[in-house]
Every structure is written in structure tokens, then in C-alpha cells.
Write a protein that holds these residues in place. Sequence first.
Motif, mmCIF file in Angstrom:
data_model
loop_
_atom_site.group_PDB
_atom_site.id
_atom_site.type_symbol
_atom_site.label_atom_id
_atom_site.label_comp_id
_atom_site.label_asym_id
_atom_site.label_seq_id
_atom_site.Cartn_x
_atom_site.Cartn_y
_atom_site.Cartn_z
ATOM 1 N N MET A 1 0.828 -1.203 0.000
ATOM 2 C CA MET A 1 0.000 0.000 0.000
ATOM 3 C C MET A 1 0.861 1.252 0.000
ATOM 4 N N ALA A 2 2.075 1.162 0.529
ATOM 5 C CA ALA A 2 2.906 2.354 0.650
ATOM 6 C C ALA A 2 3.414 2.809 -0.698
ATOM 7 N N LEU A 3 3.489 4.123 -0.860
ATOM 8 C CA LEU A 3 4.105 4.728 -2.025
ATOM 9 C C LEU A 3 5.316 5.494 -1.516
ATOM 10 N N ALA A 4 6.470 4.918 -1.621
ATOM 11 C CA ALA A 4 7.664 5.579 -1.094
ATOM 12 C C ALA A 4 7.927 6.855 -1.860
ATOM 13 N N ASP A 5 8.491 7.853 -1.165
ATOM 14 C CA ASP A 5 8.847 9.094 -1.829
ATOM 15 C C ASP A 5 9.835 8.798 -2.944
ATOM 16 N N SER A 6 9.665 9.457 -4.073
ATOM 17 C CA SER A 6 10.523 9.225 -5.214
ATOM 18 C C SER A 6 11.930 9.735 -4.937
ATOM 19 N N PRO A 7 12.985 8.977 -5.326
ATOM 20 C CA PRO A 7 14.346 9.474 -5.154
ATOM 21 C C PRO A 7 14.543 10.750 -5.946
ATOM 22 N N PRO A 8 15.483 11.607 -5.531
ATOM 23 C CA PRO A 8 15.729 12.848 -6.253
ATOM 24 C C PRO A 8 16.008 12.577 -7.720
ATOM 25 N N GLY A 9 15.396 13.368 -8.583
ATOM 26 C CA GLY A 9 15.617 13.248 -10.014
ATOM 27 C C GLY A 9 14.671 12.292 -10.694
ATOM 28 N N GLU A 10 13.944 11.457 -9.942
ATOM 29 C CA GLU A 10 12.997 10.526 -10.540
ATOM 30 C C GLU A 10 11.590 11.080 -10.423
ATOM 31 N N PRO A 11 10.740 10.875 -11.466
ATOM 32 C CA PRO A 11 9.383 11.395 -11.420
ATOM 33 C C PRO A 11 8.542 10.664 -10.385
ATOM 34 N N ALA A 12 7.601 11.381 -9.814
ATOM 35 C CA ALA A 12 6.687 10.760 -8.861
ATOM 36 C C ALA A 12 5.730 9.828 -9.593
ATOM 37 N N SER A 13 5.079 8.942 -8.840
ATOM 38 C CA SER A 13 4.141 8.010 -9.448
ATOM 39 C C SER A 13 2.929 8.771 -9.976
ATOM 40 N N PRO A 14 2.194 8.197 -10.953
ATOM 41 C CA PRO A 14 0.989 8.871 -11.465
ATOM 42 C C PRO A 14 -0.019 9.188 -10.370
ATOM 43 N N MET A 15 -0.134 8.302 -9.372
ATOM 44 C CA MET A 15 -1.086 8.550 -8.290
ATOM 45 C C MET A 15 -0.696 9.791 -7.500
ATOM 46 N N VAL A 16 0.604 9.942 -7.217
ATOM 47 C CA VAL A 16 1.059 11.112 -6.471
ATOM 48 C C VAL A 16 0.864 12.375 -7.300
ATOM 49 N N ASP A 17 1.121 12.303 -8.597
ATOM 50 C CA ASP A 17 0.916 13.466 -9.476
ATOM 51 C C ASP A 17 -0.537 13.910 -9.458
ATOM 52 N N ILE A 18 -1.463 12.951 -9.553
ATOM 53 C CA ILE A 18 -2.897 13.279 -9.541
ATOM 54 C C ILE A 18 -3.288 13.870 -8.194
ATOM 55 N N ALA A 19 -2.806 13.254 -7.110
ATOM 56 C CA ALA A 19 -3.138 13.749 -5.773
ATOM 57 C C ALA A 19 -2.555 15.135 -5.540
ATOM 58 N N SER A 20 -1.337 15.373 -6.023
ATOM 59 C CA SER A 20 -0.708 16.684 -5.851
ATOM 60 C C SER A 20 -1.476 17.757 -6.605
ATOM 61 N N SER A 21 -1.913 17.433 -7.826
ATOM 62 C CA SER A 21 -2.708 18.388 -8.600
ATOM 63 C C SER A 21 -4.033 18.675 -7.905
ATOM 64 N N ALA A 22 -4.659 17.626 -7.355
ATOM 65 C CA ALA A 22 -5.926 17.813 -6.642
ATOM 66 C C ALA A 22 -5.717 18.659 -5.404
ATOM 67 N N ARG A 23 -4.616 18.446 -4.715
ATOM 68 C CA ARG A 23 -4.312 19.220 -3.507
ATOM 69 C C ARG A 23 -4.153 20.708 -3.830
ATOM 70 N N GLN A 24 -3.424 21.004 -4.907
ATOM 71 C CA GLN A 24 -3.244 22.400 -5.304
ATOM 72 C C GLN A 24 -4.581 23.045 -5.664
ATOM 73 N N SER A 25 -5.429 22.288 -6.364
ATOM 74 C CA SER A 25 -6.748 22.813 -6.747
ATOM 75 C C SER A 25 -7.623 23.049 -5.529
ATOM 76 N N LEU A 26 -7.571 22.126 -4.559
ATOM 77 C CA LEU A 26 -8.363 22.279 -3.340
ATOM 78 C C LEU A 26 -7.948 23.527 -2.568
ATOM 79 N N ARG A 27 -6.632 23.723 -2.419
ATOM 80 C CA ARG A 27 -6.166 24.901 -1.683
ATOM 81 C C ARG A 27 -6.500 26.189 -2.434
ATOM 82 N N ALA A 28 -6.325 26.178 -3.758
ATOM 83 C CA ALA A 28 -6.640 27.372 -4.533
ATOM 84 C C ALA A 28 -8.126 27.709 -4.438
ATOM 85 N N SER A 29 -8.985 26.685 -4.513
ATOM 86 C CA SER A 29 -10.426 26.915 -4.416
ATOM 87 C C SER A 29 -10.807 27.418 -3.029
ATOM 88 N N ALA A 30 -10.180 26.833 -1.991
ATOM 89 C CA ALA A 30 -10.477 27.261 -0.624
ATOM 90 C C ALA A 30 -10.057 28.706 -0.396
#
Length: 299
Positions: A1-30
Amino acid sequence: MALADSPPGEPASPMVDIASSARQSLRASAEWLARGVDGWFGDHPFEDGGSVSDGVFQVRLLLRQQHAPRLGARFNASFRLPNIEQRSARLFVGRDDARDLVTDQPQPLSREQRLQPPGSGQETFFAGLGVHAGAGFDARLGLRGGIKPYAQLRYRHQWELGPADRLHLRETVFWTRDDRVGSTTAVSYEHEVNPTLIGRWLHAATYTQRSQRVEWSSNLGLYQFFGNQRLLSTEALFRGREGGGVKVEEYGLQLSWEQALHEDWLLGQVSLGHFRERETAAEARRGLWALGLTLTIRF
């Protein structure tokens, strides 16, 4: 279940990218909502002390025997608004179970945490203003599910009974047009077995003028912390109501594992429970399994 933090220089997983985008949108909307609402109350700039805090967005899949699978979402956030704070008030908005919201049920005893589906039309949007009155008191005045007003007056107090023991009391008096006046009394006793293991007994009872009977629920649990926001919970759950013909309508055992999936803002939880329920004395008690999968984004 764990998604380890991506090592420096490596792209994050698609799930983390989607969650990060959603997080930015949530904060901007709030923040957009906060600026707009604060502007109704004065001309003080939002940048001068305004902020969004305690933002939480959750998506949960609930699988419970004898019920259809249910996918639900809830969110909650508090706001510091300069113009409103001049009037000693704070804004809160969110989406949650309407009954738990109005009666001010402790989160561990909410329908969501007990792996129970909400009633028909129970999940609702809400918004309102809260005021801290001091000496453990605070008050809320809000709207839910459109233009359905509710009000709450809450008192909280904690006693340190010893180096490892604490007792919490929360008393909430509430009002709605349907319930008229009601109250919820919640008592929690915690014992620290060691720095990473805590035992807790939590009990809440709700009474309203309309029902004129007490509905109660209890949770007896052990919570083992493993660091890095990893938590294993084992809980015995009970609920019932006065005058229903059955003293304990449901009891069961629930096991939950929660951990951070990415940094400190993306969390996952798996909960598995087995319950035995009986709503009336004429029914035989039924056993059923329930599974809950929850993804939490803090913003």
C-alpha cells in the motif's frame, strides 16, 4: 500500500501526481472562497493574516454486506479571515454526514468510522461561523443541505488524572427545526500504556426533544503507533438506543491500518470489521463483514 517518496531526479508516481494536482486545486479553491467571503465583511486585505487551515479531503469506498458498494467524498476546512476575525468569528465549510454534523458526534464514532453507510440523503454540504467564547466554550451557527439552519453551543474540558491518564468531556447543545433542542455528551478516557501504545474508551449519548430517547455508541480501542504516520487500531464498537426493544443494536470488532503514502499530506487507510446487528427484538441477530478503503489529502 505504501508509495515511497521518489528518489531525487525521478518522477513521482501517477497517483502522487494526480493527488498533488488535486491538492493544489483544493487549496486554490479554498483560498478563492475565503477571499470572497471575507470581502463581504470589510476591506481589510486577506493577505494580512488570512489563511486556510485543517483542510482535509477524503475519498472512501465502503463495502458492507447487505448493502450496495458506496463511494463517497467528504471535506472540511477552517479559515482565518481578517475581516471576520475582527468580529471574533471564524468561517468553516465542508461536506459530511448531516446527522453526525448536527449532533456533533466524535469522529471515531461517526458512521464513516464505524463502516456504516450514511442514510438516504444524509451527506450534505455545510457552512457557518464559529466563535470561541473562552473558558472551554465555543458556538457555531451554520447552514446544511441548502437553507437548513442549525446552531451549536459546545463545552470542552480535559483532566490530567496522572502521568499516563486523561479524561475528556465534550458537551454539545444543538438546535435544528426538525430536532428542536438536543444534546450530545461525549466522554473519553485515555491511558498511555507506553509512548507508542494508547488505550481509549469513548462513549457518546445523544438526546433530542423530537425523539425523546437516547441514542448511544461506544468505542473501546488500542492504538499502536509505529512512526512515520503509521497507526494500527483495534476497536470494539457498540451502539444502541433507548426504547428500541434491543439494548445493543450492533456490536463488532474492527481492525484498521493507516499510513502516509507520500510525505505528510497523502494518507491511506484500510479498515476491516465484523459486526452483529439486530434492530428489533423480533429479528435474529445478523453477522456481516465490512471493508473500508480511504484516501486522505491534507491541504
